[in-house]
Design a protein around this motif. Structure first.
Motif, PDB file in Angstrom:
ATOM      1  N   ALA A 118      42.177  41.480  39.176  1.00  0.00           N
ATOM      2  CA  ALA A 118      40.998  40.812  38.619  1.00  0.00           C
ATOM      3  C   ALA A 118      40.232  41.760  37.708  1.00  0.00           C
ATOM      4  O   ALA A 118      39.698  41.350  36.674  1.00  0.00           O
ATOM      5  N   GLU A 119      40.196  43.045  38.090  1.00  0.00           N
ATOM      6  CA  GLU A 119      39.491  44.032  37.279  1.00  0.00           C
ATOM      7  C   GLU A 119      40.112  44.143  35.887  1.00  0.00           C
ATOM      8  O   GLU A 119      39.402  44.240  34.879  1.00  0.00           O
ATOM      9  N   ALA A 120      41.453  44.149  35.827  1.00  0.00           N
ATOM     10  CA  ALA A 120      42.133  44.241  34.539  1.00  0.00           C
ATOM     11  C   ALA A 120      41.842  43.018  33.669  1.00  0.00           C
ATOM     12  O   ALA A 120      41.646  43.137  32.456  1.00  0.00           O
ATOM     13  N   LEU A 121      41.802  41.852  34.294  1.00  0.00           N
ATOM     14  CA  LEU A 121      41.499  40.630  33.542  1.00  0.00           C
ATOM     15  C   LEU A 121      40.071  40.650  33.014  1.00  0.00           C
ATOM     16  O   LEU A 121      39.823  40.276  31.861  1.00  0.00           O
ATOM     17  N   CYS A 122      39.142  41.091  33.845  1.00  0.00           N
ATOM     18  CA  CYS A 122      37.743  41.151  33.413  1.00  0.00           C
ATOM     19  C   CYS A 122      37.566  42.137  32.262  1.00  0.00           C
ATOM     20  O   CYS A 122      36.848  41.876  31.296  1.00  0.00           O
ATOM     21  N   LYS A 123      38.231  43.268  32.371  1.00  0.00           N
ATOM     22  CA  LYS A 123      38.124  44.288  31.328  1.00  0.00           C
ATOM     23  C   LYS A 123      38.699  43.779  30.008  1.00  0.00           C
ATOM     24  O   LYS A 123      38.099  43.969  28.950  1.00  0.00           O
ATOM     25  N   GLN A 124      39.855  43.112  30.063  1.00  0.00           N
ATOM     26  CA  GLN A 124      40.515  42.651  28.837  1.00  0.00           C
ATOM     27  C   GLN A 124      39.791  41.473  28.204  1.00  0.00           C
ATOM     28  O   GLN A 124      39.698  41.367  26.987  1.00  0.00           O
TER      29      GLN A 124
END
Length: 202
Positions: A31-37
């Motif tokens: 989820a962190e990677a999705l939020c960052k991207q």
């Protein structure tokens, strides 16, 4: 209506999610990677789509829809011979899959990756992949019929048989394109596939 994601009018969010899922696959995407991207907080992202899985399906569908648009543009070039259109499709796949052997980050085709990761146990993903295969089968079969009528392709073999042979080689190329270190091998697959369309059945 519960259980259904709210649609974003701006597809930039889904396009950003495509990049993450394409690179890491479904399971390894956080989820962190999705939020960052995407530049969107977890709460807003999940309120919009419901879950990581729903966002993944939206990203996969968007990827397939964009791919179909590009494939149609190549295959519907009525100013070019049938086999040249088919060659263009395979060469497009090579470029898409980063077949420069110096590129260490060859992500392959997102749809092929999804089929390998989830297609065997995820009916929704399998349906999306099968929709794309059906599109290719119908479009390429139509082209081969045109080629047989014009005499470019011998009419001694079933158009559907030739279509499925081509599709098998096409997807095989896309899988090999992710791991093969010999680009000449991949180019030979294209030449061999196209040559086989001109071979009469014994």
């Amino acid at each position: 209506m519960s259980g259904r994601p709210r649609e974003f009018k701006n597809t930039d969010v889904i396009d950003a999610a495509i990049e993450v899922f394409w690179k890491h696959g479904y399971e390894a995407t956080s989820a962190e990677a999705l939020c960052k991207q995407t530049g969107i907080g977890r709460g807003s992202l999940y309120n919009a789509f419901g879950s990581k899985y729903e966002l993944y399906k939206a990203a996969l569908k968007r990827y397939q829809d964009l791919g179909i648009e590009e494939q149609k543009a190549l295959l519907e070039r009525s100013d070019r011979p049938v086999k040249e259109r088919l060659r263009s499709l395979m060469e497009w796949a090579m470029q898409l899959d980063k077949l420069d052997t110096k590129d260490a980050d060859r992500q392959g085709c997102m749809a092929v990756n999804a089929a390998a990761e989830r297609g065997g146990h995820d009916a929704a993903v399998a349906d999306l992949i099968n929709d794309h295969v059906r599109f290719l089968e119908q479009t390429i079969c139509h082209l081969i019929v045109l080629g047989q009528r014009s005499g470019e392709i011998p009419a001694t073999r079933s158009p559907l048989e030739l279509t499925r042979m081509f599709i098998s080689s096409y997807y095989g190329l896309r899988v090999l394109g992710k791991v093969a270190n010999d680009q000449d091998l991949l180019l030979d697959i294209i030449e061999g596939t196209l040559s086989s369309l001109s071979t009469t059945k014994a």
